[in-house]
Design a protein around this motif. Structure first.
Motif, PDB file in Angstrom:
ATOM      1  N   LEU A   1     106.427  30.567  -8.164  1.00  0.00           N
ATOM      2  CA  LEU A   1     105.610  30.940  -9.320  1.00  0.00           C
ATOM      3  C   LEU A   1     105.454  29.782 -10.298  1.00  0.00           C
ATOM      4  O   LEU A   1     104.356  29.499 -10.778  1.00  0.00           O
ATOM      5  CB  LEU A   1     106.243  32.142 -10.037  1.00  0.00           C
ATOM      6  N   SER A   2     106.556  29.086 -10.582  1.00  0.00           N
ATOM      7  CA  SER A   2     106.489  27.961 -11.518  1.00  0.00           C
ATOM      8  C   SER A   2     105.588  26.861 -10.990  1.00  0.00           C
ATOM      9  O   SER A   2     104.787  26.277 -11.728  1.00  0.00           O
ATOM     10  CB  SER A   2     107.896  27.410 -11.780  1.00  0.00           C
ATOM     11  N   ALA A   3     105.723  26.572  -9.683  1.00  0.00           N
ATOM     12  CA  ALA A   3     104.872  25.543  -9.082  1.00  0.00           C
ATOM     13  C   ALA A   3     103.413  25.959  -9.131  1.00  0.00           C
ATOM     14  O   ALA A   3     102.518  25.133  -9.378  1.00  0.00           O
ATOM     15  CB  ALA A   3     105.310  25.277  -7.650  1.00  0.00           C
ATOM     16  N   SER A   4     103.149  27.243  -8.913  1.00  0.00           N
ATOM     17  CA  SER A   4     101.769  27.727  -8.946  1.00  0.00           C
ATOM     18  C   SER A   4     101.181  27.597 -10.344  1.00  0.00           C
ATOM     19  O   SER A   4     100.000  27.269 -10.508  1.00  0.00           O
ATOM     20  CB  SER A   4     101.719  29.186  -8.491  1.00  0.00           C
TER      21      SER A   4
ATOM     22  N   THR B   1      97.986  25.523 -11.616  1.00  0.00           N
ATOM     23  CA  THR B   1      96.936  26.081 -12.469  1.00  0.00           C
ATOM     24  C   THR B   1      96.603  25.125 -13.611  1.00  0.00           C
ATOM     25  O   THR B   1      95.431  24.931 -13.949  1.00  0.00           O
ATOM     26  CB  THR B   1      97.384  27.441 -13.032  1.00  0.00           C
ATOM     27  N   ASN B   2      97.631  24.523 -14.195  1.00  0.00           N
ATOM     28  CA  ASN B   2      97.386  23.542 -15.258  1.00  0.00           C
ATOM     29  C   ASN B   2      96.628  22.326 -14.725  1.00  0.00           C
ATOM     30  O   ASN B   2      95.781  21.757 -15.423  1.00  0.00           O
ATOM     31  CB  ASN B   2      98.716  23.104 -15.879  1.00  0.00           C
ATOM     32  N   ASP B   3      96.923  21.941 -13.498  1.00  0.00           N
ATOM     33  CA  ASP B   3      96.203  20.827 -12.892  1.00  0.00           C
ATOM     34  C   ASP B   3      94.735  21.177 -12.681  1.00  0.00           C
ATOM     35  O   ASP B   3      93.848  20.346 -12.874  1.00  0.00           O
ATOM     36  CB  ASP B   3      96.851  20.437 -11.557  1.00  0.00           C
ATOM     37  N   VAL B   4      94.490  22.408 -12.264  1.00  0.00           N
ATOM     38  CA  VAL B   4      93.106  22.856 -12.068  1.00  0.00           C
ATOM     39  C   VAL B   4      92.375  22.875 -13.406  1.00  0.00           C
ATOM     40  O   VAL B   4      91.183  22.532 -13.492  1.00  0.00           O
ATOM     41  CB  VAL B   4      93.072  24.249 -11.407  1.00  0.00           C
ATOM     42  N   ALA B   5      93.077  23.258 -14.477  1.00  0.00           N
ATOM     43  CA  ALA B   5      92.468  23.256 -15.809  1.00  0.00           C
ATOM     44  C   ALA B   5      92.035  21.844 -16.204  1.00  0.00           C
ATOM     45  O   ALA B   5      90.964  21.651 -16.791  1.00  0.00           O
ATOM     46  CB  ALA B   5      93.459  23.815 -16.828  1.00  0.00           C
ATOM     47  N   THR B   6      92.865  20.867 -15.874  1.00  0.00           N
ATOM     48  CA  THR B   6      92.500  19.471 -16.140  1.00  0.00           C
ATOM     49  C   THR B   6      91.352  19.037 -15.249  1.00  0.00           C
ATOM     50  O   THR B   6      90.444  18.308 -15.684  1.00  0.00           O
ATOM     51  CB  THR B   6      93.712  18.550 -15.913  1.00  0.00           C
ATOM     52  N   LEU B   7      91.369  19.505 -14.003  1.00  0.00           N
ATOM     53  CA  LEU B   7      90.323  19.140 -13.046  1.00  0.00           C
ATOM     54  C   LEU B   7      88.955  19.656 -13.480  1.00  0.00           C
ATOM     55  O   LEU B   7      87.930  19.035 -13.187  1.00  0.00           O
ATOM     56  CB  LEU B   7      90.684  19.696 -11.666  1.00  0.00           C
ATOM     57  N   LEU B   8      88.937  20.771 -14.200  1.00  0.00           N
ATOM     58  CA  LEU B   8      87.670  21.368 -14.634  1.00  0.00           C
ATOM     59  C   LEU B   8      86.856  20.436 -15.539  1.00  0.00           C
ATOM     60  O   LEU B   8      85.630  20.500 -15.551  1.00  0.00           O
ATOM     61  CB  LEU B   8      87.936  22.682 -15.363  1.00  0.00           C
ATOM     62  N   THR B   9      87.543  19.595 -16.287  1.00  0.00           N
ATOM     63  CA  THR B   9      86.838  18.681 -17.194  1.00  0.00           C
ATOM     64  C   THR B   9      86.808  17.247 -16.659  1.00  0.00           C
ATOM     65  O   THR B   9      86.471  16.325 -17.408  1.00  0.00           O
ATOM     66  CB  THR B   9      87.510  18.696 -18.586  1.00  0.00           C
TER      67      THR B   9
ATOM     68  N   THR C   1     101.971  31.555 -18.642  1.00  0.00           N
ATOM     69  CA  THR C   1     102.541  32.673 -17.883  1.00  0.00           C
ATOM     70  C   THR C   1     101.539  33.339 -16.957  1.00  0.00           C
ATOM     71  O   THR C   1     101.821  34.407 -16.415  1.00  0.00           O
ATOM     72  CB  THR C   1     103.101  33.724 -18.852  1.00  0.00           C
ATOM     73  N   THR C   2     100.409  32.743 -16.752  1.00  0.00           N
ATOM     74  CA  THR C   2      99.410  33.347 -15.875  1.00  0.00           C
ATOM     75  C   THR C   2      98.638  32.264 -15.152  1.00  0.00           C
ATOM     76  O   THR C   2      98.646  31.102 -15.555  1.00  0.00           O
ATOM     77  CB  THR C   2      98.432  34.227 -16.692  1.00  0.00           C
ATOM     78  N   ARG C   3      97.987  32.655 -14.067  1.00  0.00           N
ATOM     79  CA  ARG C   3      97.171  31.710 -13.307  1.00  0.00           C
ATOM     80  C   ARG C   3      95.687  31.953 -13.512  1.00  0.00           C
ATOM     81  O   ARG C   3      94.859  31.570 -12.693  1.00  0.00           O
ATOM     82  CB  ARG C   3      97.549  31.805 -11.825  1.00  0.00           C
ATOM     83  N   VAL C   4      95.361  32.593 -14.601  1.00  0.00           N
ATOM     84  CA  VAL C   4      93.964  32.846 -14.950  1.00  0.00           C
ATOM     85  C   VAL C   4      93.501  31.758 -15.908  1.00  0.00           C
ATOM     86  O   VAL C   4      94.153  31.486 -16.924  1.00  0.00           O
ATOM     87  CB  VAL C   4      93.786  34.227 -15.590  1.00  0.00           C
ATOM     88  N   LEU C   5      92.393  31.134 -15.580  1.00  0.00           N
ATOM     89  CA  LEU C   5      91.792  30.092 -16.409  1.00  0.00           C
ATOM     90  C   LEU C   5      90.508  30.607 -17.032  1.00  0.00           C
ATOM     91  O   LEU C   5      89.801  31.422 -16.439  1.00  0.00           O
ATOM     92  CB  LEU C   5      91.476  28.850 -15.569  1.00  0.00           C
TER      93      LEU C   5
END
Length: 219
Positions: free
Chosen positions: A64-67, A71-79, A108-112
């Motif tokens: 879960l922590s790795a996921s 998710t934070n990496d994907v958030a950075t990837l979006l921009t 605490t979530t994987r929703v962006l």
């Protein structure tokens, strides 16, 4: 200068203290309501599905922590430049410089959620959806991500999200008030003329023992 002296000085120039903030507020009112264009914000949300999730419930809890980090990496990837450039090319735009793109991600979530703000509500919604679509394929290519699923597509906003014109007018009024106080204090500080008996006593260290009245119109 004491607070009492400052209040006395401001009272002496009360007209200027009132006029300058009002002028600044009125000027900002015309700028904000007649020169600033409305801005619209379109929002789309996504769920990051990590590749390890196909290994069962225990793997989901373990990773879960790795996921969430993914998710934070994907958030950075979006921009990132690649995702933004691909979205612009897909929509036939030269670039997305005229639009403000922001991404929010809770720990605490994987929703962006990605928000796109611009003057054209239709294009803003199209950009938000294009970013969500392009980030999924790129994330699968460069990261350990199975997919980035779109939860809610961005819809065309019906009402503007900005600018906050009331706030701009209020800030202009406060700035004008501050400027008026500074100008009055500065002028008073630079004025070195002796204007009353108290200042004479303070400068010379001697008491005033008499005064000669000024007679106007006399011979």
């Amino acid at each position: 200068m004491t607070l009492l002296e400052l209040l006395t000085l401001l009272r002496k120039h009360l007209k200027f203290v009132i006029v300058l903030p009002v002028v600044c507020a009125v000027a900002m009112f015309f700028v904000a309501y007649f020169m600033m264009a409305d801005e619209y914000t379109a929002v789309t949300s996504m769920y990051v599905l990590a590749s390890s999730e196909d290994q069962g419930e225990s793997a989901l809890s373990t990773d879960l922590s790795a996921s969430q980090m993914i998710t934070n990496d994907v958030a950075t990837l979006l921009t990132s430049n690649r995702v933004v450039a691909d979205a612009a090319q897909e929509l036939g735009l030269e670039n997305l410089d005229d639009f403000d793109i922001s991404v929010s991600s809770e720990t605490t979530t994987r929703v962006l959620s990605v928000s796109v703000t611009g003057e054209n509500p239709v294009v803003a919604a199209d950009i938000a959806n294009a970013l969500a679509t392009n980030v999924s394929s790129i994330a699968q290519e460069v990261m350990n991500v199975e997919s980035v699923n779109i939860v809610d597509l961005a819809s065309v906003p019906n009402s503007p999200s900005g600018p906050n014109r009331v706030l701009y007018v209020a800030v202009a009024f406060m700035a004008g008030l501050f400027a008026a106080v500074v100008i009055i204090v500065l002028i008073d500080t630079l004025d070195t003329r002796v204007r009353n008996a108290e200042q004479v006593e303070e400068l010379l260290g001697l008491p005033v023992i008499g005064r000669i009245p000024q007679v106007k119109g006399g011979r």
